[in-house]
Design a protein around this motif. Sequence first.
Motif, PDB file in Angstrom:
ATOM      1  N   TRP A  68       8.733   9.860 -16.589  1.00  0.00           N
ATOM      2  CA  TRP A  68       8.285   8.779 -16.441  1.00  0.00           C
ATOM      3  C   TRP A  68       8.847   9.231 -14.648  1.00  0.00           C
ATOM      4  CZ3 TRP A  68       6.364   5.721 -19.753  1.00  0.00           C
ATOM      5  CH2 TRP A  68       6.291   6.018 -20.574  1.00  0.00           C
ATOM      6  N   ASN A  69       7.538   8.277 -13.795  1.00  0.00           N
ATOM      7  CA  ASN A  69       7.611   8.565 -12.420  1.00  0.00           C
ATOM      8  C   ASN A  69       6.852   7.626 -12.073  1.00  0.00           C
ATOM      9  OD1 ASN A  69       7.023  10.431  -9.492  1.00  0.00           O
ATOM     10  ND2 ASN A  69       5.429  11.312 -10.981  1.00  0.00           N
ATOM     11  N   PRO A  70       8.101   6.262 -11.100  1.00  0.00           N
ATOM     12  CA  PRO A  70       7.824   5.252 -10.958  1.00  0.00           C
ATOM     13  C   PRO A  70       6.865   5.443  -9.462  1.00  0.00           C
ATOM     14  CG  PRO A  70       9.876   5.920 -10.300  1.00  0.00           C
ATOM     15  CD  PRO A  70       9.169   6.563 -10.906  1.00  0.00           C
ATOM     16  N   ARG A  71       5.370   5.633  -9.431  1.00  0.00           N
ATOM     17  CA  ARG A  71       4.547   6.024  -8.032  1.00  0.00           C
ATOM     18  C   ARG A  71       3.217   5.223  -8.354  1.00  0.00           C
ATOM     19  NH1 ARG A  71       2.745  11.651  -6.487  1.00  0.00           N
ATOM     20  NH2 ARG A  71       1.477  10.580  -4.735  1.00  0.00           N
ATOM     21  N   SER A  72       3.222   4.786  -7.038  1.00  0.00           N
ATOM     22  CA  SER A  72       1.925   4.001  -7.664  1.00  0.00           C
ATOM     23  C   SER A  72       0.529   5.049  -6.278  1.00  0.00           C
ATOM     24  CB  SER A  72       1.498   2.679  -7.159  1.00  0.00           C
ATOM     25  OG  SER A  72      -0.239   2.160  -6.834  1.00  0.00           O
ATOM     26  N   ARG A  73      -1.094   4.568  -6.804  1.00  0.00           N
ATOM     27  CA  ARG A  73      -1.553   5.881  -5.985  1.00  0.00           C
ATOM     28  C   ARG A  73      -2.548   4.673  -5.664  1.00  0.00           C
ATOM     29  NH1 ARG A  73      -5.199  10.025  -9.392  1.00  0.00           N
ATOM     30  NH2 ARG A  73      -5.879  10.043  -7.352  1.00  0.00           N
ATOM     31  N   VAL A  74      -2.650   2.858  -5.503  1.00  0.00           N
ATOM     32  CA  VAL A  74      -3.227   2.246  -5.130  1.00  0.00           C
ATOM     33  C   VAL A  74      -3.645   2.578  -3.315  1.00  0.00           C
ATOM     34  CG1 VAL A  74      -3.478  -0.480  -4.502  1.00  0.00           C
ATOM     35  CG2 VAL A  74      -2.945   0.326  -6.747  1.00  0.00           C
ATOM     36  N   ILE A  75      -4.945   2.764  -3.242  1.00  0.00           N
ATOM     37  CA  ILE A  75      -5.386   2.925  -2.176  1.00  0.00           C
ATOM     38  C   ILE A  75      -4.663   4.238  -1.399  1.00  0.00           C
ATOM     39  CG2 ILE A  75      -5.396   0.611  -1.095  1.00  0.00           C
ATOM     40  CD1 ILE A  75      -3.053   1.085   0.349  1.00  0.00           C
ATOM     41  N   GLU A  76      -4.638   5.217  -3.198  1.00  0.00           N
ATOM     42  CA  GLU A  76      -3.842   6.409  -2.550  1.00  0.00           C
ATOM     43  C   GLU A  76      -2.441   6.181  -2.279  1.00  0.00           C
ATOM     44  OE1 GLU A  76      -5.336   7.976  -4.436  1.00  0.00           O
ATOM     45  OE2 GLU A  76      -6.948   7.567  -5.093  1.00  0.00           O
ATOM     46  N   TYR A  77      -2.915   5.299  -0.820  1.00  0.00           N
ATOM     47  CA  TYR A  77      -1.374   6.326  -0.589  1.00  0.00           C
ATOM     48  C   TYR A  77       0.210   4.955  -1.178  1.00  0.00           C
ATOM     49  CZ  TYR A  77      -3.266   7.724   3.843  1.00  0.00           C
ATOM     50  OH  TYR A  77      -3.647   9.123   4.236  1.00  0.00           O
ATOM     51  N   GLY A  78      -0.390   4.179  -2.036  1.00  0.00           N
ATOM     52  CA  GLY A  78       0.996   3.379  -2.702  1.00  0.00           C
ATOM     53  C   GLY A  78       1.654   2.436  -2.436  1.00  0.00           C
ATOM     54  N   GLY A  79       2.872   2.173  -2.971  1.00  0.00           N
ATOM     55  CA  GLY A  79       3.144   1.418  -2.098  1.00  0.00           C
ATOM     56  C   GLY A  79       4.476   0.417  -3.490  1.00  0.00           C
ATOM     57  N   THR A  80       5.002  -0.268  -3.350  1.00  0.00           N
ATOM     58  CA  THR A  80       6.109  -0.972  -4.222  1.00  0.00           C
ATOM     59  C   THR A  80       5.780  -0.685  -5.460  1.00  0.00           C
ATOM     60  OG1 THR A  80       6.404  -2.272  -2.383  1.00  0.00           O
ATOM     61  CG2 THR A  80       8.171  -2.493  -5.062  1.00  0.00           C
ATOM     62  N   PRO A  81       6.315   0.297  -6.049  1.00  0.00           N
ATOM     63  CA  PRO A  81       5.728   0.975  -7.871  1.00  0.00           C
ATOM     64  C   PRO A  81       6.969  -0.026  -9.079  1.00  0.00           C
ATOM     65  CG  PRO A  81       7.587   2.705  -6.865  1.00  0.00           C
ATOM     66  CD  PRO A  81       7.414   1.293  -5.677  1.00  0.00           C
TER      67      PRO A  81
END
Length: 663
Positions: A68-81
Amino acid sequence: MVSTEAYGTWPSPIDAALTAAQDGRPEFVGTVGDEVWWTEPRPAEGGRRALVRRRADGTTGSVLPAPWNPRSRVIEYGGTPWAGAPREEGGPLVVFVHFPDQRLYAWAPDGPDEPWPLTPVSDVGGGLRWVDPQVRPECGEVWCVLEEFTGEAPTDVRRVIAAVPLDGSAAADRGAVRELTDDRNRFVTGPRLSRDGRRVAWIAWDHPRMPWDGTLVKTAEVTPDGTFTGTRTLAGGPDESVVQVEWDRDGSLLLVSDTAGWWELHRIGPDAAAGPAVRLCPARDEEFGGALWRIGLRWFQVLDNGLVAVVHGRGTTALGVLDPETGELVDAVGSWTAWAETLAVQDTRVIGIAASPHTSYEVVELDTATGHTRTVGAAHRDAVDPAYHPEPVVRTFSGPGGREIHAHVYPPRHPDRTGPEGERPPYVIWAHGGPTGRTPLVLDLEIAYFTSRGIGVAEVDYGGSTGYGRAYRERLRGQWGVVDVEDCAAVALGLADEGSADRDRLAIRGGSAGGWTTAASLTQNDVYACGAISYPILDLEGWATGETHDFESQYLESLVGPYAEVPERYRDRSPVNRTDRLTTPFLLLQGLDDPICPPVQCERFLAAIEGRGIPHAYLSFAGEGHGFRRADTVQRALEAELSLYAQTFGFERPDVPRLELKK
């Protein structure tokens, strides 16, 4: 006893493997009931991030096991996941974005079940992505930002604030997701709900502006069934950057705005139809915010007693506690010089993530009732004798026209070695990414890797950097590839002219926008003997016409100028079109899965130098994106960079593999 050896040849216990093992930092701190949670890097586990939990009794452990890897790709830079909430029975509930498939998952870590998916998978373009969740167990939903691809192009995308059921009913049915806003604004941040639950606020902006150019503060009423109504713009504009909003206890809205030239904390009263926003702290020529590169960043938080915890500073940053009624600001006691853009509060306590020139990033708690600070997670431990750590010097250099250039200079440092009398050390200029970024004043073993071997490092906050007000940030408007190049050269030559650096042994390195500045420097002037270029932009025309992701697809409109009006500027400044001026060796490093600065840019650049006899090496890494996260990648890249300097500057480094430079 101190012995004399040539700069660059000093032995060091800080090898590339050790440096790679220490790569990364904790991020996205938050509270779940009386617990503190955050994410941490795991370079040895393929670069995944772990979710870490500190219980009320002080015990700490990872929440989510691999993979499990909590990390977002929104706008590619992500944010609070991730986000969590306490429950009456069965321990807390956590919602997180899993990096490989970008789905939202929920999990009760104290229960018997595995995480269960909350959102479906889409095979359109980049699929469905989520960021900045807000768990609302009272209504059985999580509110967050939805990024949905509508086609195969990287700009075929829409973003809205959406509500996702916590029961998993949307996992197979996109229709079960409630959209709370429309997509008239191309970019939105996550929703911030007022304490009485009746109003909501968020930030929005549109191309071609970036969030540090101009944003809008949106508010709406929340109906009993959880829909938004009466949406209106409360603050912001095309020339005002608002980067965070939060509700106070009395229903007023607090926001960080740069309307006066610095990101400062303001308040809009609960009965204000639209402003005016009132500054809460007397003008200090300091920043109380920063560039909104990721969704969900927090530079301030409101405590239950009405005080406001703030991250602020000019160049360096501090954690302060602001009394909004009097404007009095008191800083936390401690040696930390860089506080990350993530804060959480719990009763009278403030939790943040901070570092100093002598410590790596750690989770720090401030009790505002006592003024006491302590480290509560990811505590720094010296990987080597601190005598090998670099000692920074905060400097201001003079650039063209007498303009100020801020930099952190790290001279060579070793407890048992010194350079020969009369010999000046080689220096490497580090150009940060962004370019709307900055260099924190913190312990970085990558810097120590070089300084402990007798190679100096100078990190340059060139014009365009954040941390010094809007005017400094906007020096780069229309001047990317000019001001950044000039400022880096001014620092390099300034060090040489004062006798701190060897004029014939200067190098430059950088990644992303720093890679651009490095390549632009090597193809514009003769200041540097070599350069290390990582995941760069090399062809402005290609980048402006579909070779990057949506978030930055029109960034060059401000950095360079409107492409339709000045296409020749795009061609003339691009390193790919200036290779006839390139004469120095270089190292090119690239992740093959990079959607921001794709490998095609490197391939085009290499084709342009084919047959020109320029010594170079190209190392590409499968599985790496924009920025390297895997331990083996970081190790290989560092060793290759050191070998480049050794071969160019004329010293031996038998402790690293020799980099093959092709011609």
